[in-house]
Design an enzyme around this catalytic site. Structure first.
Site, PDB file in Angstrom:
ATOM      1  N   GLY A 129     -22.131  28.003  -4.803  1.00 44.25           N
ATOM      2  CA  GLY A 129     -21.451  26.916  -5.503  1.00 44.25           C
ATOM      3  C   GLY A 129     -21.617  25.582  -4.798  1.00 44.25           C
ATOM      4  CD  GLU A 157     -18.260  37.612   1.383  1.00 41.91           C
ATOM      5  OE1 GLU A 157     -17.733  38.501   2.055  1.00 41.91           O
ATOM      6  OE2 GLU A 157     -17.854  37.298   0.245  1.00 41.91           O
ATOM      7  CB  THR A 197     -17.268  29.304   1.183  1.00 40.59           C
ATOM      8  OG1 THR A 197     -16.406  29.968   0.256  1.00 40.59           O
ATOM      9  CG2 THR A 197     -16.763  29.575   2.588  1.00 40.59           C
ATOM     10  CG  ASP A 235     -13.666  31.569  -1.864  1.00 37.49           C
ATOM     11  OD1 ASP A 235     -13.026  30.849  -2.652  1.00 37.49           O
ATOM     12  OD2 ASP A 235     -14.587  32.320  -2.224  1.00 37.49           O
ATOM     13  NE  ARG A 278       8.141  27.250 -21.712  1.00 38.29           N
ATOM     14  CZ  ARG A 278       7.262  27.009 -22.673  1.00 38.29           C
ATOM     15  NH1 ARG A 278       5.993  26.781 -22.363  1.00 38.29           N
ATOM     16  NH2 ARG A 278       7.646  26.974 -23.939  1.00 38.29           N
ATOM     17  N   GLY A 306     -10.645  32.623  -4.568  1.00 35.30           N
ATOM     18  CA  GLY A 306     -10.624  33.100  -3.193  1.00 35.30           C
ATOM     19  C   GLY A 306     -11.084  34.540  -3.039  1.00 35.30           C
ATOM     20  NE  ARG A 307     -15.946  36.055  -3.672  1.00 40.10           N
ATOM     21  CZ  ARG A 307     -17.216  36.199  -3.325  1.00 40.10           C
ATOM     22  NH1 ARG A 307     -17.987  37.030  -4.009  1.00 40.10           N
ATOM     23  NH2 ARG A 307     -17.718  35.539  -2.313  1.00 40.10           N
TER      24      ARG A 307
END
Length: 238
Positions: free
Chosen positions: A10, A132, A154, A156, A191, A199-200
């Protein structure tokens, strides 16, 4: 020294500034930098026997060429999610495909070709910038004996061996902004707002963004949770 550099996975805002600084520092020390286009795909598509593929896959980088690239986001070298060690025949360039019948979905390892391409480019070292998957394959290339110096990138922040990755700070700032913007609508309608961040298997983005935005509860993938207990907490928070 002749240095190759590529970006994979990405795109994030810090890629172009990183490329620029590599080129500037290398030039100051008398080294040459060769940009490899479209990540590992550029090496896969590079045919040593076909000069027509060379200009398509690589470009020499000079200080003049990269002087203004840090003014835009993304990567001017372009990127891909290609992993040469796991590439189906249908995704491989024509010159690597067999001449007879074959299963287009069969996965192959083209690492030998990648090493051959790097050698034909006369590179002394490769600098892959990625996360990764990109750096995982970089480790494979290094294990084959080719010098690699990786730069973690990354959102993440899940690359082992480093505490900070290019792109992580932007991911956090944008996430915090989005969470704070959601507060108006959530509060107006009384609400409970549930926001899912990427982030997986790494909860770094959710944890830091939740802390900075003052979220009531944060769930991260590293810690198991009970959905019923979580629901009870949310009702209590409300």
């Amino acid at each position: 020294m002749r240095i190759g550099i590529l970006t994979g996975g990405g795109d994030v805002p810090g890629l172009n500034p990183c490329i620029k600084q590599v080129v500037y520092r290398a030039a100051e020390d008398g080294h040459e930098v060769i940009g490899i286009r479209r990540g590992w795909q550029g090496l896969l598509a590079y045919n040593p026997d076909d000069p027509a593929t060379h200009d398509e896959c690589i470009k020499p980088l000079t200080k003049i060429m990269v002087r203004t690239i840090d003014r835009t986001g993304g990567t001017f070298l372009h990127t891909s999610r290609t992993k040469p060690s796991r590439t189906a025949w249908k995704d491989a360039p024509d010159f690597l495909r067999p001449s007879g019948k074959y299963d287009e979905d069969e996965v192959n390892d083209f690492t030998d070709h990648v090493i051959k391409a790097l050698g034909h480019m006369k590179l002394d070292v490769l600098i892959p910038i990625g996360g990764e998957d990109t750096l995982g394959y970089a480790a494979r290339v290094h294990s084959e004996g080719f010098p690699v110096v990786s730069i973690p990138k990354t959102m993440d922040n899940d690359v082992p061996g480093t505490e900070y990755c290019i792109g992580f700070s932007t991911a956090i700032s944008r996430s915090v902004l989005f969470i704070n913007q959601m507060r108006s609508a959530v509060g107006s309608h009384e609400r409970i707002g549930v926001l899912e961040l990427f982030g997986r298997h790494s909860g770094a983005t959710s944890l830091v963004a939740g802390l900075l935005s003052g979220a009531d509860r944060v769930i991260i993938s590293e810690v198991p949770f009970d959905i019923d207990k979580l629901a009870a907490f949310l009702v209590e928070d409300r």
